[in-house]
Motif scaffolding. Structure first.
Motif, PDB file in Angstrom:
ATOM      1  N   VAL A  32      -8.424   4.036  -5.198  1.00  0.00           N
ATOM      2  CA  VAL A  32      -7.245   3.190  -5.368  1.00  0.00           C
ATOM      3  C   VAL A  32      -6.950   2.945  -6.839  1.00  0.00           C
ATOM      4  O   VAL A  32      -7.855   2.597  -7.616  1.00  0.00           O
ATOM      5  CB  VAL A  32      -7.426   1.827  -4.661  1.00  0.00           C
TER       6      VAL A  32
ATOM      7  N   ARG B 231     -10.594   0.251  -1.932  1.00  0.00           N
ATOM      8  CA  ARG B 231     -10.010  -0.541  -0.858  1.00  0.00           C
ATOM      9  C   ARG B 231     -10.882  -1.780  -0.662  1.00  0.00           C
ATOM     10  O   ARG B 231     -12.079  -1.765  -0.946  1.00  0.00           O
ATOM     11  CB  ARG B 231      -9.947   0.277   0.429  1.00  0.00           C
TER      12      ARG B 231
ATOM     13  N   VAL C 105       0.838  -1.196   0.000  1.00  0.00           N
ATOM     14  CA  VAL C 105       0.000   0.000   0.000  1.00  0.00           C
ATOM     15  C   VAL C 105       0.879   1.254   0.000  1.00  0.00           C
ATOM     16  O   VAL C 105       1.618   1.508   0.953  1.00  0.00           O
ATOM     17  CB  VAL C 105      -0.936   0.018   1.220  1.00  0.00           C
TER      18      VAL C 105
ATOM     19  N   HIS D 173     -14.402   0.781   1.938  1.00  0.00           N
ATOM     20  CA  HIS D 173     -14.291   0.456   0.515  1.00  0.00           C
ATOM     21  C   HIS D 173     -14.311   1.698  -0.375  1.00  0.00           C
ATOM     22  O   HIS D 173     -14.956   1.729  -1.425  1.00  0.00           O
ATOM     23  CB  HIS D 173     -15.399  -0.517   0.089  1.00  0.00           C
TER      24      HIS D 173
ATOM     25  N   TYR E 220      -4.356   6.173  -3.233  1.00  0.00           N
ATOM     26  CA  TYR E 220      -3.435   5.066  -2.992  1.00  0.00           C
ATOM     27  C   TYR E 220      -3.081   4.342  -4.283  1.00  0.00           C
ATOM     28  O   TYR E 220      -3.928   4.179  -5.171  1.00  0.00           O
ATOM     29  CB  TYR E 220      -4.054   4.039  -2.023  1.00  0.00           C
TER      30      TYR E 220
END
Length: 218
Positions: free
Chosen positions: A175, A166, A93, A171, A107
């Motif tokens: 990402v 995520r 991560v 969630h 991320y």
């Protein structure tokens, strides 16, 4: 009459199934530059959290220096690559420091599928105790845990990429996922007890595309 309030549907959820033949070759995708070094951290359950902030251990992604924040493990894997469920999936991560001003994801998570080298005979261990033994062995008797994340990276760094969420917590759809195509083998203290109920279910792809940075061999 006022217009009805529409609640946006979540459309970029993770994990997903990745199929090589249904992904799209994007030669413009740059290779990831892993600038990893041995770093100390704290092991808590299925996570290894780096002790120190800053970009010392980072990956260069699309010209951005993204510091590594933690290593998160799942047993078995959450993603499926060409129908294969791996014994372990590691999520490296990274924080994207340019979010939200210059990049839409917070991320960059690099996923690595891990297989297990044969272990000593004995009862299978749940993921938490198994990781404790795995990291304790690497510590060589020292009290603090240190890890060089490159030990989990395959030699060939070909990857799939897609936008997602995520797989824990709320969630959030923040990402950019990069899943390495090739698996890596790791050693553990004992057989690993797989628990699919601890993983998030595979989510629909919806109107997304999965890209890859490698061409198919005819």
């Amino acid at each position: 009459m006022s217009a009805p309030v529409v609640t946006p549907q979540l459309t970029q959820q993770s994990p997903i199934k990745l199929l090589t033949t249904k992904s799209y070759y994007a030669p413009e995708l740059r290779p990831l530059e892993f600038k990893y070094t041995e770093v100390p951290g704290t092991l808590a359950g299925e996570e290894f959290v780096l002790d120190h902030g800053g970009p010392a251990c980072h990956v260069v992604f699309d010209g951005m220096k993204c510091p590594l924040r933690k290593l998160h493990f799942h047993a078995p894997s959450e993603h499926r690559i060409d129908g294969v469920i791996s014994e372990l999936e590691l999520h490296l991560v990274h924080e994207i420091l340019e979010y939200p001003d210059a990049y839409p994801s917070a991320y960059l998570i690099v996923g690595v599928m891990l297989s297990l080298a044969p272990a000593k005979a004995g009862p299978a261990q749940p993921l938490g105790p198994w990781l404790r033994g795995h990291f304790d062995a690497r510590a060589g008797g020292r009290q603090e845990h240190r890890v060089d994340p490159t030990i989990y990276l395959p030699q060939d760094r070909a990857y799939f990429r897609y936008e997602g969420s995520r797989t824990t917590g709320e969630h959030e759809e923040v990402v950019t996922w990069t899943l390495l195509r090739d698996p890596m083998q790791v050693k553990g203290p004992a057989p690993l007890l797989l628990d699919p109920e601890t993983d998030r279910l595979v989510q629909p792809l919806m109107r997304r595309y999965v890209l890859r940075n490698f061409a198919l061999i005819a």
